[in-house]
Design a protein around this motif. Structure first.
Motif, PDB file in Angstrom:
ATOM      1  N   LEU A   1       9.639   3.227  -6.449  1.00 25.59           N
ATOM      2  CA  LEU A   1      10.632   2.592  -5.562  1.00 25.59           C
ATOM      3  C   LEU A   1      11.298   1.435  -6.296  1.00 25.59           C
ATOM      4  O   LEU A   1      10.651   0.711  -7.053  1.00 25.59           O
ATOM      5  CB  LEU A   1       9.945   2.063  -4.298  1.00 25.59           C
ATOM      6  CG  LEU A   1       9.260   3.089  -3.412  1.00 25.59           C
ATOM      7  CD1 LEU A   1       8.816   2.436  -2.101  1.00 25.59           C
ATOM      8  CD2 LEU A   1      10.198   4.264  -3.103  1.00 25.59           C
ATOM      9  N   GLU A   2      12.587   1.283  -6.061  1.00 31.31           N
ATOM     10  CA  GLU A   2      13.308   0.140  -6.623  1.00 31.31           C
ATOM     11  C   GLU A   2      14.024  -0.551  -5.485  1.00 31.31           C
ATOM     12  O   GLU A   2      14.812   0.084  -4.776  1.00 31.31           O
ATOM     13  CB  GLU A   2      14.364   0.622  -7.632  1.00 31.31           C
ATOM     14  CG  GLU A   2      13.790   1.090  -8.947  1.00 31.31           C
ATOM     15  CD  GLU A   2      14.885   1.637  -9.871  1.00 31.31           C
ATOM     16  OE1 GLU A   2      15.948   2.088  -9.365  1.00 31.31           O
ATOM     17  OE2 GLU A   2      14.664   1.607 -11.084  1.00 31.31           O
ATOM     18  N   ASP A   3      13.754  -1.846  -5.289  1.00 30.32           N
ATOM     19  CA  ASP A   3      14.455  -2.592  -4.246  1.00 30.32           C
ATOM     20  C   ASP A   3      15.721  -3.171  -4.846  1.00 30.32           C
ATOM     21  O   ASP A   3      15.670  -3.971  -5.762  1.00 30.32           O
ATOM     22  CB  ASP A   3      13.540  -3.681  -3.689  1.00 30.32           C
ATOM     23  CG  ASP A   3      12.357  -3.065  -2.949  1.00 30.32           C
ATOM     24  OD1 ASP A   3      11.207  -3.411  -3.263  1.00 30.32           O
ATOM     25  OD2 ASP A   3      12.603  -2.210  -2.067  1.00 30.32           O
TER      26      ASP A   3
ATOM     27  N   ALA B   1       0.837  -1.203   0.000  1.00 27.95           N
ATOM     28  CA  ALA B   1       0.000   0.000   0.000  1.00 27.95           C
ATOM     29  C   ALA B   1       0.874   1.256   0.000  1.00 27.95           C
ATOM     30  O   ALA B   1       0.579   2.244  -0.680  1.00 27.95           O
ATOM     31  CB  ALA B   1      -0.925  -0.012   1.210  1.00 27.95           C
ATOM     32  N   ILE B   2       1.962   1.200   0.767  1.00 32.14           N
ATOM     33  CA  ILE B   2       2.875   2.368   0.811  1.00 32.14           C
ATOM     34  C   ILE B   2       3.503   2.580  -0.566  1.00 32.14           C
ATOM     35  O   ILE B   2       3.600   3.713  -1.057  1.00 32.14           O
ATOM     36  CB  ILE B   2       3.956   2.178   1.903  1.00 32.14           C
ATOM     37  CG1 ILE B   2       3.303   2.205   3.291  1.00 32.14           C
ATOM     38  CG2 ILE B   2       5.036   3.241   1.789  1.00 32.14           C
ATOM     39  CD1 ILE B   2       4.217   1.772   4.415  1.00 32.14           C
TER      40      ILE B   2
ATOM     41  N   LEU C   1       3.635   5.674  -5.585  1.00 38.60           N
ATOM     42  CA  LEU C   1       3.523   5.623  -7.041  1.00 38.60           C
ATOM     43  C   LEU C   1       2.467   6.627  -7.524  1.00 38.60           C
ATOM     44  O   LEU C   1       2.654   7.326  -8.514  1.00 38.60           O
ATOM     45  CB  LEU C   1       3.149   4.205  -7.473  1.00 38.60           C
ATOM     46  CG  LEU C   1       3.338   3.888  -8.961  1.00 38.60           C
ATOM     47  CD1 LEU C   1       4.796   4.090  -9.383  1.00 38.60           C
ATOM     48  CD2 LEU C   1       2.922   2.439  -9.239  1.00 38.60           C
ATOM     49  N   GLU C   2       1.394   6.686  -6.756  1.00 38.30           N
ATOM     50  CA  GLU C   2       0.340   7.627  -7.104  1.00 38.30           C
ATOM     51  C   GLU C   2       0.845   9.062  -7.126  1.00 38.30           C
ATOM     52  O   GLU C   2       0.355   9.905  -7.852  1.00 38.30           O
ATOM     53  CB  GLU C   2      -0.772   7.515  -6.063  1.00 38.30           C
ATOM     54  CG  GLU C   2      -2.156   7.375  -6.666  1.00 38.30           C
ATOM     55  CD  GLU C   2      -3.136   6.997  -5.589  1.00 38.30           C
ATOM     56  OE1 GLU C   2      -3.614   7.903  -4.908  1.00 38.30           O
ATOM     57  OE2 GLU C   2      -3.374   5.780  -5.398  1.00 38.30           O
TER      58      GLU C   2
ATOM     59  N   ARG D   1      15.835   2.267  -3.368  1.00 36.00           N
ATOM     60  CA  ARG D   1      16.105   3.559  -4.004  1.00 36.00           C
ATOM     61  C   ARG D   1      14.794   4.124  -4.514  1.00 36.00           C
ATOM     62  O   ARG D   1      13.833   3.386  -4.682  1.00 36.00           O
ATOM     63  CB  ARG D   1      17.037   3.370  -5.201  1.00 36.00           C
ATOM     64  CG  ARG D   1      18.365   2.764  -4.857  1.00 36.00           C
ATOM     65  CD  ARG D   1      19.489   3.644  -5.409  1.00 36.00           C
ATOM     66  NE  ARG D   1      20.777   3.104  -4.979  1.00 36.00           N
ATOM     67  CZ  ARG D   1      21.441   2.225  -5.688  1.00 36.00           C
ATOM     68  NH1 ARG D   1      20.971   1.782  -6.838  1.00 36.00           N
ATOM     69  NH2 ARG D   1      22.603   1.762  -5.250  1.00 36.00           N
ATOM     70  N   TRP D   2      14.783   5.435  -4.812  1.00 28.86           N
ATOM     71  CA  TRP D   2      13.565   6.009  -5.368  1.00 28.86           C
ATOM     72  C   TRP D   2      13.891   6.977  -6.483  1.00 28.86           C
ATOM     73  O   TRP D   2      14.985   7.530  -6.550  1.00 28.86           O
ATOM     74  CB  TRP D   2      12.731   6.695  -4.295  1.00 28.86           C
ATOM     75  CG  TRP D   2      13.425   7.840  -3.585  1.00 28.86           C
ATOM     76  CD1 TRP D   2      14.215   7.760  -2.485  1.00 28.86           C
ATOM     77  CD2 TRP D   2      13.383   9.221  -3.941  1.00 28.86           C
ATOM     78  NE1 TRP D   2      14.676   8.989  -2.120  1.00 28.86           N
ATOM     79  CE2 TRP D   2      14.173   9.911  -3.005  1.00 28.86           C
ATOM     80  CE3 TRP D   2      12.756   9.951  -4.951  1.00 28.86           C
ATOM     81  CZ2 TRP D   2      14.364  11.291  -3.055  1.00 28.86           C
ATOM     82  CZ3 TRP D   2      12.937  11.331  -4.999  1.00 28.86           C
ATOM     83  CH2 TRP D   2      13.737  11.986  -4.055  1.00 28.86           C
ATOM     84  N   LYS D   3      12.923   7.133  -7.399  1.00 24.25           N
ATOM     85  CA  LYS D   3      13.079   8.152  -8.449  1.00 24.25           C
ATOM     86  C   LYS D   3      11.698   8.704  -8.788  1.00 24.25           C
ATOM     87  O   LYS D   3      10.671   8.107  -8.449  1.00 24.25           O
ATOM     88  CB  LYS D   3      13.769   7.571  -9.676  1.00 24.25           C
ATOM     89  CG  LYS D   3      12.996   6.460 -10.356  1.00 24.25           C
ATOM     90  CD  LYS D   3      13.779   5.937 -11.550  1.00 24.25           C
ATOM     91  CE  LYS D   3      12.934   4.885 -12.274  1.00 24.25           C
ATOM     92  NZ  LYS D   3      13.654   4.145 -13.272  1.00 24.25           N
ATOM     93  N   ILE D   4      11.708   9.838  -9.444  1.00 21.11           N
ATOM     94  CA  ILE D   4      10.442  10.458  -9.853  1.00 21.11           C
ATOM     95  C   ILE D   4      10.043   9.884 -11.212  1.00 21.11           C
ATOM     96  O   ILE D   4      10.872   9.822 -12.121  1.00 21.11           O
ATOM     97  CB  ILE D   4      10.595  11.999  -9.977  1.00 21.11           C
ATOM     98  CG1 ILE D   4      11.168  12.604  -8.693  1.00 21.11           C
ATOM     99  CG2 ILE D   4       9.279  12.649 -10.387  1.00 21.11           C
ATOM    100  CD1 ILE D   4      10.210  12.720  -7.551  1.00 21.11           C
ATOM    101  N   ARG D   5       8.796   9.447 -11.315  1.00 14.13           N
ATOM    102  CA  ARG D   5       8.336   8.844 -12.566  1.00 14.13           C
ATOM    103  C   ARG D   5       8.269   9.889 -13.687  1.00 14.13           C
ATOM    104  O   ARG D   5       7.833  11.016 -13.481  1.00 14.13           O
ATOM    105  CB  ARG D   5       6.935   8.254 -12.360  1.00 14.13           C
ATOM    106  CG  ARG D   5       6.404   7.603 -13.632  1.00 14.13           C
ATOM    107  CD  ARG D   5       5.040   7.044 -13.448  1.00 14.13           C
ATOM    108  NE  ARG D   5       4.137   8.019 -12.829  1.00 14.13           N
ATOM    109  CZ  ARG D   5       2.959   7.699 -12.322  1.00 14.13           C
ATOM    110  NH1 ARG D   5       2.562   6.450 -12.310  1.00 14.13           N
ATOM    111  NH2 ARG D   5       2.186   8.612 -11.802  1.00 14.13           N
TER     112      ARG D   5
END
Ligand code: AMP
Ligand code: ZN
Length: 472
Positions: free
Chosen positions: A452-454, A440-441, A446-447, A460-464
């Motif tokens: 997120l990338e595991d 859910a998180i 994502l919304e 890690r995270w990036k902006i779509r």
């Protein structure tokens, strides 16, 4: 070098900067009296001087700056006596605190920070030369500047020369606008706890003489720019001109540049009104140095700045917007084959606004138009790689003046804090094998456009990026 214009208090108009030895610009700034922590009003003036220095550099000029530290005067001596400390030990503490505050507020260091007590031989020599030229006289063990020996007195501040009283003298370092008086260069006193031997007897320097002696030591008889708050125009700067020009016969300063005051909630900042703040107090209330810096810098230096907590909050939001923009540019993946060149750039206009008497507000308005335009390109995925890289370069150059993008200590921007918090929450959920919560998180992020990338090294995270097929 780009042409640079500043309002010169001496001519009362905006003038093109023509330094004595281009590309160097010599800059003297009256520094703090180190008997207490500097307040945010003082830091408005010091931040203005920092923006000036960095804007000149952005326009290709090479700045050499001197700022004095007033470590001997009535207030420092009284403070040291109250604290039961030797003067030097007492002022050391406040000098250290001043430098720590400068660093936190990202105010670039000047090239030289002379202390008045390290400048006694130079001060004595200057007083002696004024005595030799009959611009000064001894009375009651002290040395005074003879005001009627300098007919140009009053040109900077417009003080009424008619108010000059024959033979009237002042020993205080500051005095009223109405009273142009012979002022003290050397205060003779055999009893005081602080003093130095001199040809005119034991004593200590008056406040005004230190700035003339210091600026001559580093720059010679003439310099380009001299700055300070408006309160210093009279008598301090008027006296600096008189004693310097009387001693050398040369023009002391080409351009006098004065910063208006900071008020608090529309009123003069004062201890008795309870609206007196130091930077340290604001930090204890949880406000960041970058937002205070932004607030102090963003009002034009010749307008009064009314400090309010709402304005500080608004400055924090502006800083966060810029930081979020940087994060977004950094993590943006251009679709290289398909880019539309951006015809809207920032740096040139930003520089031009600053070179026009430091119009920081207009420069910032332009910067935010740029942020908006580039964000729209990223929204629709139409920002190419070359343009993305250029946008990052321009933002870095602009931040070379603003210096607000660096995080405050450990604290990142609101967006980063939010994402990092969510990632931690997700790690906890997974540790507790609550995979529904963890997913859910991930979906919630994502919304909001965060992917997120595991990876083996952690999450890690990036902006779509938007779907290029949907380009507007
Ligand atoms: P001081 O430590 O009082 O000698 O002041 C250091 C610098 O801060 C000087 O350039 C003053 O003109 C300036 N200053 C003092 N009060 C204010 C204020 N309320 N707003 C802006 N600048 C100020
Ligand atoms: Zn000064």
């Amino acid at each position: 070098m780009r042409d640079f214009y500043l309002y010169n208090s001496l001519s009362r108009r905006k003038e093109k900067l023509e330094p004595l030895a281009p590309p160097e610009v010599t800059l003297y700034c009256c520094g703090p009296t180190v008997y207490d922590f500097a307040h945010i009003g003082n830091f408005r003036t010091f931040t203005f001087e920092d923006i000036l220095r960095r804007s000149l550099a952005l326009c290709g000029w090479r700045v050499r700056e001197v700022m004095n530290l007033t470590d001997v005067d009535d207030k420092t001596i009284a403070g040291a006596e109250r604290a039961g400390l030797p003067l030097r030990q007492y002022t050391d503490r406040f000098i250290e605190a001043f430098f720590a505050d400068l660093d936190e507020l990202r105010i670039q260091r000047a090239e030289h920070y002379p202390r008045a007590t390290d400048m006694i031989p130079e001060i004595i020599a200057l007083v002696q030369s004024l005595l030799d030229k009959d611009h000064a006289y001894v009375s009651g063990g002290s040395v005074y500047f003879r005001l009627d020996s300098f007919p140009q007195y009053g040109r900077l501040s417009g003080v009424d020369r008619g108010g000059i009283l024959d033979g009237a003298r002042v020993d205080n370092d500051s005095y009223d606008k109405e009273s142009a008086r012979d002022f003290v260069l050397w205060k003779g006193d055999r009893e005081e706890s602080v003093g130095w031997e001199s040809p005119f007897g034991r004593g200590r320097p008056g406040w005004h003489i230190e700035c003339s002696a210091m600026s001559m030591k580093y720059f010679g008889p003439s310099l380009d720019l001299h700055c300070g708050g408006v309160d210093l125009m009279f008598p301090h700067h008027e006296n600096e001109i008189a004693q310097s020009e009387a001693a050398t016969g040369r023009q002391f300063v080409k351009y006098w540049v004065h910063a208006e005051h900071l008020l608090v909630e529309g009123r003069k900042m004062s201890k008795s009104l309870g609206n007196f703040y130091t930077f340290r107090q604001l930090r204890e209330k949880g406000h960041s140095a970058a937002s205070l810096r932004y607030l102090l810098a963003s009002t034009h230096y010749r307008s009064q700045l009314n400090f309010t907590f709402e304005a500080l909050q608004a400055a924090a939001s502006a800083v966060n917007r810029l930081r979020d923009f940087k994060v977004r540019l950094d993590s943006y993946h251009p679709i290289v084959a398909n880019y539309i060149s951006v015809d809207f750039w920032c740096l040139e206009e930003f520089r031009a606004r600053l070179a026009d008497d430091l119009s920081v507000g207009e420069a910032l308005a332009h910067l935010f138009d740029f942020v908006h335009a580039i964000n729209r390109r990223m929204d629709v995925g139409s920002l190419g790689e070359a343009d993305r890289n250029r946008a990052l370069r321009e933002l870095a150059a602009v931040d070379g003046v603003l210096d607000v993008l660096r995080p405050d200590g450990e604290v990142g921007s609101e967006l980063e804090k939010y994402i990092e918090g969510k990632i931690e929450e997700r790690i906890r959920a997974r540790r507790e094998r609550d995979f529904r919560r963890a997913d859910a998180i991930r979906d919630e992020l994502l919304e909001r456009g965060v992917i997120l990338e595991d990876t083996p090294g952690g999450t890690r995270w990036k902006i779509r990026q938007s779907d290029p097929g949907n380009r507007a």
